[in-house]
Structures are given as structure tokens and as C-alpha cells.
Write a protein that holds these residues in place. Structure first.
Motif: not given
Length: 503
Positions: A286-289, A320-323, A345-348, A354-357
């Protein structure tokens, strides 16, 4: 034939896009240099000594981070018709968006930036076709719930809503499949427009439907009511694909699946007037490129440092991932050090996804907890998994001065289907919030706050609220979080809460 050709075109485009996906740092460095070189003779470029900038470190020293208000003098000069202000020449269009202290904002769209908006929307579909090999939806009718395509002119510039401007660039091969009609699309009043859209589409063979989730729900509910059918699947037998953007889809997923009557594929996108930032390139995640080849050089500021006097400011190289980061844009539409107000937030990092947090302006931190959108959405999703319910919409406000007892976070929630036990649901939601945000947990443990309280919103209460503030429809959306009682107070003033008695 159209569906057959779409698969070949999709394969070609995905292969082409893969080149920059595999070389993200090089492409961002290249774009950075091109942007600086292109704009050094503009007013902004001269004011900020672009001719002396050779590195990103130079750029950070000479270009501060600002939002629309901070760059307003430059935008005002563009609106007045002046040349070479933020980008060479004049923009082709100005996209109107709702502002804060500045009122309406006018975001430039240039001949260099517009193709990025159009091609990104197209490529999101092509990635889907290439992965799933499903292209049959291109033969059916498609609808894009969007703003009016009517444009105004001022000082030789055309301006309107981004979705309305984009409507002028729909490829010819899709025009015959596209609904609603031009006459319906230009209707400004949202409720009138939705009724006309329902009238035009209820008998159509709809295969793709696009819009932001709250307005998709409104459209689907009106369709079901008018048709007398049980769900959207019964109305549109060949409905296969949704394209959404503007807000996180997850809180709406269960409700939309319920209205549709089956699970349909969904492509999530992250478009903004300032640039098309990301899209979902795979149905497996579900994350976005993050679109690093879109004429934009990205910067990031850690959320926890954003309000510091000298926050850390980094490029894609150092994320950083997860931040959670505030995303900062520099674009070929002439935006420089521009804060659009979103957090990601970066997932990869292979590829960068990313996901929009949340929104940096939409948070709850009346007690120093700094709760952001991603945290409330995750807490709600995990709670629903344990205590099934469907939510139409929600927003969170602090109650700093309650009539009695300790302060608390008040969740205004419009349920479509309530959980079997609302008290247990409430307790679980608070537990999940404590796991999502350690500061919130400490405030509860230290008896500074009491556990959160859910206040039930009446049916269609959020639509009534949006209508009351003149923001029903289009790309308007309810803030997930507030740091004051302004939104909550309007709900109480309009009697949109079932009872003032708290749980």
C-alpha cells in the motif's frame, strides 16, 4: 484493441521508468543542478545568489524553508503578470487552492511542470496494468470526481482548480470513455453536481472511478439510493478499479468495500497543486513510489525538529526508514524550499517509497504529545481489527478545560456500523494510541490526561460540517487533527453530536 495496446504501452513505460528508479541519487542530483541553472536569472535566483550555488550545502545556506505566506511577495508578482519571478517567463496556469492566512493560494504551473502531473496520473494506471495484466477497464466508462474545469483569466494568466486544469489534458483516447459531461462538470455547487453525476452515470458501464474517499462514499451512497440496488456492484457489473488521492485510503477502505459489495483494486496517489509526488506502483503493497524524476528536488526535515530554530535539513540521500519527515519541495514550477505542510514516512529505500503520515499544521499537541495523522489512523485501524466497525469520518481535538475531571483527547467519530461494545472499543483505541505515541502514554500514566473519549457524530454530520464552512466537495477534506477546539465547537453548535454526555 484499446485494452490490447494498453498492455504493450504499459510494459514500455514501466521499463522506461525503471531506469530512474534504479538510480535515485543520481537523478535527484541531476534535477537539482538543472533547477538551479534554469532559475539563476529569475528574480528569486538573483535574490538568493543562485549563480554561486554549486552544492546542496550552498543551497541550504542561501534558500530558507518557507511556506506560501513566506513567499507571498513572489506569488503576488506572478499573479500581477510579471515575468521571470520564480521561474523563467510566466506560468501557463495558476492552480487555486484554499489558503490559511493568505486566503486563496495561487500555485504556478509551468510548461515544464504540467507534463509531470499528467504523465504521473497516466503512469499510475500503467504500472497497475503491467503488474496485473488487467487492462479491460479502459474499454468501459470512467469518472473523475473533480473540480470544475472552467478557468478564469487575469493579467494574461489562466487559473482554476488543479483537477479542473488537469481535465483539459485528458488524452483523446480516453475522452469518449469519460464521464460526467462537460455541462455537469462545470457545476460549482457540490450537492447539485453529485445529483447530476448520479443521473448521468447510474445507467452507464462504469469500470474506473476516481476521487478522494469521502466524496466517493457520498457518490456511492447517492447511487444506491437512486437506483434502489443493494450496492455498487449491482449497479456497475464491470466496476474494477478505483483511483484515490488526497487522504490516506485505509480508514475508508472497509466502508467503501461495504458500499461496493466486493473488494475492488485501488490505486492510491499523492498529487498536489505543487507537484505530483507519489503513487502506488504495486497492488502487493500500500505504500507509494516517491517520484524522483518529476522535475522536483526533495528535502526533508525530521518532524520533531521542524519548529526548532535550526532544524536538520537533508536530501533523499540521508533519510531513514520509519522516521517522519516534513517534505520540502524545489520544483520546475518555481517553488523553492517550499513547505507544502505534509509529513511522510519512508517504508523503503530500494526503491524509495513512502506513506503520507499527516499534516505538520494538523496535529494535537496541547500537552506536548505531538500526535500526528499516521498515529491516529494506525490506532483506529488496529482497534477496528479487534472490534469490527465501519467509520465514515473522524477528527480529533484536545479538551483542555473540561467541565470536570482531567483534560482529554476528544474523538469525533461518525460510525456507519458501530462496534458491539463502544466502551471496550473506546478503551482499545486509547490503548492503541498509547502504543503509537510514547508522549501520550506518559501523559496518561502521569495522570496529566485521562484516556481519550469518543463522541458520536450524527449521520452525515461531517458533510453538514463541511457544507457549513463552504468546503463541501472537490478536493476539500476534514483535518484528522486539531490543536484547538475550533472544529469541535462547530459540531456542538450545529448539534452534530448525538449527546453531550461523554462516555
Amino acid at each position: 484493441m484499446k485494452a490490447f495496446l494498453a498492455k504493450f504501452f504499459a510494459k514500455y513505460i514501466v521499463s522506461k521508468e525503471q531506469k530512474w528508479i534504479n538510480n535515485p541519487l543520481e537523478i535527484q542530483d541531476k534535477i537539482f543542478k538543472e533547477l538551479i541553472a534554469s532559475a539563476k536569472e529569475t528574480k528569486f535566483g538573483k535574490d538568493h545568489n543562485f549563480s554561486t550555488i554549486t552544492t546542496y550545502e550552498d543551497f541550504k545556506k542561501q534558500v530558507p524553508v518557507r511556506d506560501y505566506e513566506g513567499l507571498k511577495d513572489y506569488f503576488d508578482a506572478i499573479v500581477a503578470g510579471e515575468n521571470d519571478i520564480l521561474w523563467p517567463g510566466k506560468p501557463l496556469y495558476l492552480a487555486k487552492t484554499s489558503g490559511t492566512t493568505s486566503g486563496t493560494k495561487y500555485i504556478p504551473l509551468t510548461k515544464e511542470s504540467i507534463p509531470n502531473h499528467i504523465h504521473s496520473a497516466r503512469n499510475a494506471l500503467l504500472f497497475y496494468i503491467n503488474e496485473t495484466q488487467n487492462s479491460s477497464f479502459v474499454n468501459g466508462k470512467m469518472i473523475f470526481l473533480q473540480g470544475s474545469p472552467t478557468l478564469e483569466s487575469k493579467n494574461g494568466l489562466k487559473f482554476g482548480r488543479l483537477s479542473g486544469i488537469s481535465a483539459h489534458f485528458v488524452p483523446n483516447y480516453l475522452q469518449k470513455n469519460r464521464l460526467p459531461s462537460q455541462e455537469t462538470n462545470i457545476i460549482e455547487d457540490w450537492e447539485t453536481k453529485i445529483d447530476k453525476i448520479v443521473e448521468e452515470t447510474v445507467q452507464a458501464d462504469m469500470t474506473l472511478i476516481s476521487g478522494i474517499p469521502p466524496w466517493l462514499i457520498m457518490y456511492f451512497e447517492r447511487l444506491i439510493k437512486v437506483s434502489g440496488k443493494d450496492n455498487i456492484q449491482s449497479i456497475f457489473k464491470n466496476f474494477q478499479l478505483m483511483v484515490t488521492g488526497g487522504v490516506n485510503y485505509e480508514p475508508y477502505r472497509e466502508k467503501i468495500n461495504q458500499l461496493v459489495g466486493k473488494k475492488v483494486d485501488c490505486i492510491q496517489t499523492y498529487p498536489a497543486s505543487e507537484g505530483f509526488i507519489a503513487y502506488q506502483n504495486s497492488q502487493k503493497e500500500d505504500d507509494l513510489l516517491l517520484l524522483l524524476n518529476n522535475g522536483m528536488f526533495y528535502e526533508f526535515i525530521p518532524v520533531e525538529e521542524f519548529f526548532d530554530e535550526e532544524p536538520t535539513r537533508i536530501s533523499i540521500t540521508d533519510v531513514e526508514i520509519g522516521k517522519d519527515y516534513v517534505i520540502i519541495l524545489n520544483t520546475n514550477a518555481g517553488l523553492w524550499g517550499y513547505n507544502i505542510g505534509d509529513t511522510v514516512r519512508f517504508t523503503s529505500k530500494k526503491p524509495y517509497k513512502i506513506v503520507v503520515s499527516g499534516r505538520i499544521k494538523h496535529y494535537t499537541s496541547a500537552f506536548g504529545e505531538h500526535v500526528i495523522g499516521h498515529e491516529v489512523e494506525q490506532a483506529l485501524q488496529k482497534t477496528i481489527e479487534k472490534y469490527p466497525a465501519t467509520i465514515n469520518e473522524f477528527t480529533v481535538s484536545p479538551q483542555v478545560n473540561p467541565a470536570d475531571g482531567l483534560p482529554f483527547h476528544e474523538w469525533l467519530v461518525e460510525f456507519d456500523t458501530k462496534p458491539n461494545n463502544l466502551i471496550e472499543f473506546n478503551a482499545e483505541l486509547d490503548k492503541q494510541m498509547r502504543q503509537q505515541n510514547s508522549y501520550y502514554n506518559d501523559l496518561i500514566s502521569g495522570n496529566i490526561l485521562r484516556p481519550l473519549i469518543i463522541s458520536e457524530v450524527v449521520k452525515d454530520g461531517f458533510q453538514t460540517y463541511m457544507k457549513s464552512i463552504g468546503k463541501l466537495g472537490g478536493q476539500n477534506k476534514v483535518p484528522r487533527l486539531s490543536n484547538n477546539r475550533e472544529i469541535a465547537d462547530i459540531f456542538y453548535q450545529l448539534n452534530l453530536i448525538y449527546s453531550s454526555k461523554k462516555i
